[in-house]
Design an enzyme around this catalytic site. Structure first.
Site, PDB file in Angstrom:
ATOM      1  N   SER A   1       0.847  -1.186   0.000  1.00 60.72           N
ATOM      2  CA  SER A   1       0.000   0.000   0.000  1.00 60.72           C
ATOM      3  C   SER A   1       0.882   1.234   0.000  1.00 60.72           C
ATOM      4  CB  SER A   1      -0.918   0.001   1.224  1.00 60.72           C
ATOM      5  OG  SER A   1      -0.147   0.319   2.370  1.00 60.72           O
ATOM      6  N   LYS A   2       0.229   2.377  -0.040  1.00 59.86           N
ATOM      7  CA  LYS A   2       0.929   3.675  -0.082  1.00 59.86           C
ATOM      8  C   LYS A   2       1.999   3.800   1.008  1.00 59.86           C
ATOM      9  CE  LYS A   2      -2.382   6.972  -2.015  1.00 59.86           C
ATOM     10  NZ  LYS A   2      -2.328   6.319  -3.276  1.00 59.86           N
ATOM     11  N   ARG A   3       1.707   3.183   2.165  1.00 56.22           N
ATOM     12  CA  ARG A   3       2.651   3.228   3.284  1.00 56.22           C
ATOM     13  C   ARG A   3       4.050   2.807   2.867  1.00 56.22           C
ATOM     14  NH1 ARG A   3       2.501  -0.707   6.748  1.00 56.22           N
ATOM     15  NH2 ARG A   3       0.949  -1.930   5.615  1.00 56.22           N
TER      16      ARG A   3
END
Ligand code: GLU
Length: 474
Positions: free
Chosen positions: A250-252
């Site tokens: 994910s973006k994380r």
């Protein structure tokens, strides 16, 4: 003829997870001389946006993943947008209603919630109760007279369902796993699980490759094929793409959308190369390979059933290789926007090209170009702290002064050999060698502790500019 497809929902940007599915379906089609189709699944009217369709098609084009049928190119089985396929869905809905495989359900949201809560309280699966399964025509009319608008539900089979998955092997979905599910909403718009079957069927899709988060949908879809008495396509479900902490990517974890990678200046072929390694490996164990080799070697039997990790370090390693290996003019063109942001004067194309030629080997992606070139374009370049400290020492100043003197006296055109001769003079004069010799020269001329070989940098900087910089210190 093999026909695969990519069926994105236009609800956001194309990202590593879904483009990997698209890429594998594309490789499968291309490796089998089949067709690759794009269909836009836009029936979720709240979340779908036409601009996302455009963006994701642009991303596919940028990656070089061309499609034989779909939006922008047309084809014999269109339209390729689900919102334009209402008539086709209606024909099949009618068939399912007539054959008794689907029924109109008039239950209100409150009634369904109450039923679900009761089932949960009694530790039963929270499936639809079947209340509207066998309504007579009169009962239906009476409910309609109350102003109720029906949805259409599929009557599920009370039996196990076997999936012979191309990647995961045999999977048995036990009977009772799903209850009668909605296939057409009250507003007449079909839900994903239904539209996808009608589309894959009428578009003559032979192989469906997608992420394994769809497995619980697949059982529903298999039942619809069965009810329609149509053969199902072969399914292959790919395991998740994870971040390095083994959580879903994910973006994380960093850049994940194709758009971000493009903005950062990754080459599309480098990205494809990194994507292919997410769950597939070459029989020759090569990691860097052109798309043509991937097509030649792609074998669905070599796609892993376990999750793969998107390794940014590996992407950067691959990317560096492509940047160093790609036609220089193309790299120069791609660097220009980043350099313009810094307002550098790029009017001398030969000069620009010579700079990019020596620094490209340092870039993991091309937006990094600005980290390596300031001393070529401005006298106001940054000086590393380490260099500031070094140049304050007497030893370094001796080297700089000696190098300046030798350079001033030099009459030949500065090239690699001349640079070597100059450093030999400095070495003899100062008695210093190795890092003590080279670091002050690099530092005084570029402000940096690291960078391309100085025998490449000095000829580009030229004698006059170099002497000026050395004079400020020596
Ligand atoms: N529209 C679905 C998605 O984006 C496609 C799933 C499928 O390939 O069947 O997840």
């Amino acid at each position: 003829m093999i026909r695969t497809r990519f069926a994105p929902s236009p609800t956001g940007h194309l990202h590593v997870g879904n483009v990997r599915s698209a890429f594998f379906a594309w490789l499968f089609a291309r490796s089998q001389q089949g067709k690759f189709i794009i269909r836009i699944e836009d029936t979720d009217q709240e979340r779908s946006k036409p601009e996302y369709t455009d963006l994701l098609l642009n991303d596919m084009e940028w990656l070089g993943l061309d499609w034989d049928e779909g939006p922008r190119v047309g084809g014999d089985y269109g339209p390729y947008l689900q919102t334009e396929r209402g008539d086709t869905y209606a024909i099949y809905t009618q068939k399912l209603l007539e054959s008794g495989h689907a029924f109109k359900c008039y239950c209100s949201a409150e009634e369904l919630t109450a039923e679900r809560e009761l089932a949960e309280a009694e530790s039963r699966p929270p499936h639809y109760s079947g209340r509207c399964r066998s309504l007579t025509e009169e009962q239906q009319k009476a409910l309609e007279a109350e102003g109720r608008e029906p949805v259409i539900r599929f009557k599920v089979y009370e039996e196990d369902t076997l999936l012979k998955d191309m990647i995961k092997g045999d999977i048995v979905f036990p009977k009772g796993m799903v209850g009668d599910f909605v296939i057409v909403r009250a507003n007449g718009i079909p839900v994903y699980n239904y539209a996808v079957v009608i589309d894959d069927l009428t578009m003559k899709i032979t192989h469906v490759l997608r992420a394994d988060e769809h497995l619980s949908n697949t059982v529903r879809q298999q039942m619809i094929y069965k009810a329609l008495n149509e053969p199902e396509p072969r399914f292959g479900h790919m395991a998740l793409v994870l971040g390095e902490d083994r959580q879903k990517l994910s973006k994380r974890h960093g850049a994940t959308s194709i758009e971000e990678f493009r903005r950062l200046g990754y080459l599309p072929e480098a990205l494809c190369n990194a994507l292919v390694l997410l769950g597939w490996s070459s029989p020759t164990a090569e990691e860097i390979m052109p798309i043509s080799t991937m097509i030649e070697q792609f074998d669905i039997n070599r796609v892993s059933a376990s999750p793969s990790v998107f390794d940014f370090k590996r992407l950067n390693w691959i990317s560096k290789h492509y940047i160093a290996d790609t036609d220089l003019d193309r790299i120069v063109d791609l660097c220009i926007p980043y350099l313009l942001e810094k307002s550098y004067d790029l009017s001398d194309k030969t000069y620009l090209k010579s700079i990019i030629a020596v620094i490209r080997g340092n870039c993991e992606h091309l937006s990094q170009v600005t980290d390596y070139v300031d001393y070529f374009f401005t006298e106001d370049y940054t000086v590393d702290t380490e260099i500031k400290e070094l140049l304050a020492t007497e030893e370094a100043q001796q080297v700089v002064a000696s190098f300046k003197k030798a350079l001033e006296a030099e009459t030949r055109v500065i090239d690699k050999d001349v640079y070597k001769d100059l450093t030999t003079i400095v070495k003899e004069e100062t008695g210093l060698g190795g890092k003590k010799l080279f670091m002050p020269i690099r530092g005084a001329l570029t402000g940096k502790a690291h960078g391309p070989e100085m025998f490449l940098v000095l000829p580009i900087l030229g004698k006059d500019r170099a002497v000026k910089r050395l004079s400020l210190l020596g």
